[in-house]
Design a protein around this motif. Structure first.
Motif, PDB file in Angstrom:
ATOM      1  N   ASN A 111       4.703  15.154  -1.606  1.00  0.00           N
ATOM      2  CA  ASN A 111       3.827  16.236  -1.152  1.00  0.00           C
ATOM      3  C   ASN A 111       2.825  16.650  -2.221  1.00  0.00           C
ATOM      4  OD1 ASN A 111       4.791  16.466   1.491  1.00  0.00           O
ATOM      5  ND2 ASN A 111       6.490  17.759   0.838  1.00  0.00           N
ATOM      6  N   ILE A 112       3.256  16.708  -3.464  1.00  0.00           N
ATOM      7  CA  ILE A 112       2.334  17.022  -4.569  1.00  0.00           C
ATOM      8  C   ILE A 112       1.261  15.948  -4.674  1.00  0.00           C
ATOM      9  CG2 ILE A 112       2.135  17.158  -7.086  1.00  0.00           C
ATOM     10  CD1 ILE A 112       4.928  18.523  -7.050  1.00  0.00           C
ATOM     11  N   LEU A 113       1.670  14.689  -4.602  1.00  0.00           N
ATOM     12  CA  LEU A 113       0.720  13.578  -4.737  1.00  0.00           C
ATOM     13  C   LEU A 113      -0.278  13.549  -3.577  1.00  0.00           C
ATOM     14  CD1 LEU A 113       3.208  10.903  -6.077  1.00  0.00           C
ATOM     15  CD2 LEU A 113       1.353  12.019  -7.359  1.00  0.00           C
ATOM     16  N   ILE A 114       0.156  13.912  -2.398  1.00  0.00           N
ATOM     17  CA  ILE A 114      -0.759  14.008  -1.249  1.00  0.00           C
ATOM     18  C   ILE A 114      -1.732  15.157  -1.468  1.00  0.00           C
ATOM     19  CG2 ILE A 114      -0.906  14.583   1.210  1.00  0.00           C
ATOM     20  CD1 ILE A 114       1.847  13.079   1.480  1.00  0.00           C
ATOM     21  N   GLU A 115      -1.208  16.294  -1.889  1.00  0.00           N
ATOM     22  CA  GLU A 115      -2.036  17.482  -2.125  1.00  0.00           C
ATOM     23  C   GLU A 115      -3.106  17.239  -3.191  1.00  0.00           C
ATOM     24  OE1 GLU A 115      -1.219  21.497  -4.556  1.00  0.00           O
ATOM     25  OE2 GLU A 115       0.145  21.183  -2.879  1.00  0.00           O
ATOM     26  N   LYS A 116      -2.770  16.450  -4.207  1.00  0.00           N
ATOM     27  CA  LYS A 116      -3.705  16.171  -5.307  1.00  0.00           C
ATOM     28  C   LYS A 116      -4.598  14.958  -5.020  1.00  0.00           C
ATOM     29  CE  LYS A 116      -2.161  19.432  -8.002  1.00  0.00           C
ATOM     30  NZ  LYS A 116      -2.954  20.608  -8.284  1.00  0.00           N
ATOM     31  N   ASN A 117      -4.528  14.423  -3.801  1.00  0.00           N
ATOM     32  CA  ASN A 117      -5.346  13.275  -3.387  1.00  0.00           C
ATOM     33  C   ASN A 117      -5.083  12.013  -4.208  1.00  0.00           C
ATOM     34  OD1 ASN A 117      -6.810  14.376  -1.169  1.00  0.00           O
ATOM     35  ND2 ASN A 117      -7.918  15.626  -2.667  1.00  0.00           N
ATOM     36  N   VAL A 118      -3.816  11.840  -4.558  1.00  0.00           N
ATOM     37  CA  VAL A 118      -3.404  10.651  -5.306  1.00  0.00           C
ATOM     38  C   VAL A 118      -2.941   9.570  -4.339  1.00  0.00           C
ATOM     39  CG1 VAL A 118      -1.797   9.770  -7.048  1.00  0.00           C
ATOM     40  CG2 VAL A 118      -2.748  12.082  -7.279  1.00  0.00           C
ATOM     41  N   ILE A 119      -2.227   9.993  -3.297  1.00  0.00           N
ATOM     42  CA  ILE A 119      -1.752   9.068  -2.263  1.00  0.00           C
ATOM     43  C   ILE A 119      -2.156   9.607  -0.902  1.00  0.00           C
ATOM     44  CG2 ILE A 119       0.201   8.236  -3.636  1.00  0.00           C
ATOM     45  CD1 ILE A 119       2.031   9.983  -1.865  1.00  0.00           C
ATOM     46  N   GLU A 120      -2.021   8.728   0.086  1.00  0.00           N
ATOM     47  CA  GLU A 120      -2.337   9.095   1.461  1.00  0.00           C
ATOM     48  C   GLU A 120      -1.118   8.785   2.324  1.00  0.00           C
ATOM     49  OE1 GLU A 120      -6.357   8.604   3.879  1.00  0.00           O
ATOM     50  OE2 GLU A 120      -5.479   6.690   3.254  1.00  0.00           O
ATOM     51  N   LYS A 121      -0.837   9.677   3.252  1.00  0.00           N
ATOM     52  CA  LYS A 121       0.258   9.475   4.201  1.00  0.00           C
ATOM     53  C   LYS A 121      -0.349   9.162   5.550  1.00  0.00           C
ATOM     54  CE  LYS A 121       4.162  11.990   6.202  1.00  0.00           C
ATOM     55  NZ  LYS A 121       4.914  13.263   6.152  1.00  0.00           N
ATOM     56  N   GLU A 122       0.033   8.004   6.097  1.00  0.00           N
ATOM     57  CA  GLU A 122      -0.475   7.568   7.386  1.00  0.00           C
ATOM     58  C   GLU A 122       0.691   7.411   8.345  1.00  0.00           C
ATOM     59  OE1 GLU A 122      -2.734   3.982   6.866  1.00  0.00           O
ATOM     60  OE2 GLU A 122      -3.699   4.756   5.071  1.00  0.00           O
ATOM     61  N   SER A 123       0.582   8.032   9.493  1.00  0.00           N
ATOM     62  CA  SER A 123       1.633   7.923  10.505  1.00  0.00           C
ATOM     63  C   SER A 123       1.053   7.298  11.768  1.00  0.00           C
ATOM     64  CB  SER A 123       2.203   9.296  10.836  1.00  0.00           C
ATOM     65  OG  SER A 123       2.799   9.864   9.713  1.00  0.00           O
ATOM     66  N   ASN A 124       1.749   6.282  12.269  1.00  0.00           N
ATOM     67  CA  ASN A 124       1.394   5.681  13.556  1.00  0.00           C
ATOM     68  C   ASN A 124       2.677   5.182  14.210  1.00  0.00           C
ATOM     69  OD1 ASN A 124       1.966   3.382  12.096  1.00  0.00           O
ATOM     70  ND2 ASN A 124      -0.124   2.653  12.023  1.00  0.00           N
ATOM     71  N   ASP A 125       2.802   5.432  15.483  1.00  0.00           N
ATOM     72  CA  ASP A 125       4.035   5.106  16.220  1.00  0.00           C
ATOM     73  C   ASP A 125       5.239   5.713  15.489  1.00  0.00           C
ATOM     74  OD1 ASP A 125       2.540   3.669  18.129  1.00  0.00           O
ATOM     75  OD2 ASP A 125       2.660   1.842  16.930  1.00  0.00           O
ATOM     76  N   ASN A 126       6.168   4.877  15.092  1.00  0.00           N
ATOM     77  CA  ASN A 126       7.357   5.348  14.383  1.00  0.00           C
ATOM     78  C   ASN A 126       7.290   5.076  12.887  1.00  0.00           C
ATOM     79  OD1 ASN A 126       8.498   6.268  16.735  1.00  0.00           O
ATOM     80  ND2 ASN A 126       9.579   4.352  17.143  1.00  0.00           N
ATOM     81  N   ASN A 127       6.140   4.635  12.404  1.00  0.00           N
ATOM     82  CA  ASN A 127       6.002   4.281  10.998  1.00  0.00           C
ATOM     83  C   ASN A 127       5.200   5.324  10.234  1.00  0.00           C
ATOM     84  OD1 ASN A 127       7.363   1.780  11.079  1.00  0.00           O
ATOM     85  ND2 ASN A 127       5.553   0.805  11.952  1.00  0.00           N
ATOM     86  N   THR A 128       5.700   5.685   9.072  1.00  0.00           N
ATOM     87  CA  THR A 128       4.954   6.515   8.139  1.00  0.00           C
ATOM     88  C   THR A 128       4.804   5.712   6.868  1.00  0.00           C
ATOM     89  OG1 THR A 128       5.811   8.557   9.079  1.00  0.00           O
ATOM     90  CG2 THR A 128       4.930   8.683   6.850  1.00  0.00           C
ATOM     91  N   LEU A 129       3.569   5.525   6.453  1.00  0.00           N
ATOM     92  CA  LEU A 129       3.285   4.722   5.272  1.00  0.00           C
ATOM     93  C   LEU A 129       2.562   5.554   4.233  1.00  0.00           C
ATOM     94  CD1 LEU A 129       1.967   1.505   7.058  1.00  0.00           C
ATOM     95  CD2 LEU A 129       4.289   1.969   6.272  1.00  0.00           C
ATOM     96  N   TYR A 130       2.879   5.279   2.980  1.00  0.00           N
ATOM     97  CA  TYR A 130       2.212   5.921   1.855  1.00  0.00           C
ATOM     98  C   TYR A 130       1.388   4.864   1.129  1.00  0.00           C
ATOM     99  CZ  TYR A 130       5.493   9.658   2.757  1.00  0.00           C
ATOM    100  OH  TYR A 130       6.205  10.660   3.361  1.00  0.00           O
ATOM    101  N   THR A 131       0.124   5.177   0.875  1.00  0.00           N
ATOM    102  CA  THR A 131      -0.748   4.252   0.163  1.00  0.00           C
ATOM    103  C   THR A 131      -1.453   4.983  -0.972  1.00  0.00           C
ATOM    104  OG1 THR A 131      -2.542   4.677   1.725  1.00  0.00           O
ATOM    105  CG2 THR A 131      -1.168   2.751   2.158  1.00  0.00           C
ATOM    106  N   LEU A 132      -1.813   4.215  -1.986  1.00  0.00           N
ATOM    107  CA  LEU A 132      -2.535   4.773  -3.120  1.00  0.00           C
ATOM    108  C   LEU A 132      -3.998   4.984  -2.759  1.00  0.00           C
ATOM    109  CD1 LEU A 132      -1.252   2.504  -6.032  1.00  0.00           C
ATOM    110  CD2 LEU A 132      -0.497   4.820  -5.497  1.00  0.00           C
ATOM    111  N   LYS A 133      -4.516   6.130  -3.125  1.00  0.00           N
ATOM    112  CA  LYS A 133      -5.952   6.348  -3.051  1.00  0.00           C
ATOM    113  C   LYS A 133      -6.524   5.847  -4.379  1.00  0.00           C
ATOM    114  CE  LYS A 133      -7.287   9.783  -0.394  1.00  0.00           C
ATOM    115  NZ  LYS A 133      -7.640  11.117   0.060  1.00  0.00           N
TER     116      LYS A 133
END
Length: 100
Positions: free
Chosen positions: A52-74
């Motif tokens: 959550n901290i990394l998402i808030e600081k725009n370090v990573i991105e959380k993508e959800s589609n169907d039943n998958n949640t993926l985290y990727t580096l920005k």
């Protein structure tokens, strides 16, 4: 008070588990369970908190589609991984030499 870029990077670098999480994602562990499994001793609570901290600081991105949640580096996250790798190179070069 507005934080400058150096302060943001400094605050992220000093947080426990951040380097391990970012490096795990960089190595291809994009699902929560993969990240958790790749980092020994991190708890669910701590992983959630850091993600959550990394998402808030725009370090990573959380993508959800169907039943998958993926985290990727920005881009910022990729740059931080580069910094962490450089720190490891410096450690190896200057502190992990075999003294004979």
């Amino acid at each position: 008070m507005i934080s400058n870029g150096f302060q943001i990077v400094h605050d992220l670098i000093k947080l426990r588990w951040v380097s391990e999480i970012l490096k795990s994602i960089d190595l291809g562990n994009h699902r929560y369970s993969e990240i958790l499994k790749s980092i020994p001793y991190i708890s669910h609570t701590e992983l959630n908190r850091k993600l959550n901290i990394l998402i808030e600081k725009n370090v990573i991105e959380k993508e959800s589609n169907d039943n998958n949640t993926l985290y990727t580096l920005k881009n910022f996250g990729k740059d931080l991984v580069h910094i962490f790798n450089h720190f490891e190179d410096l450690e190896e070069k200057y502190f992990n030499q075999n003294i004979q």
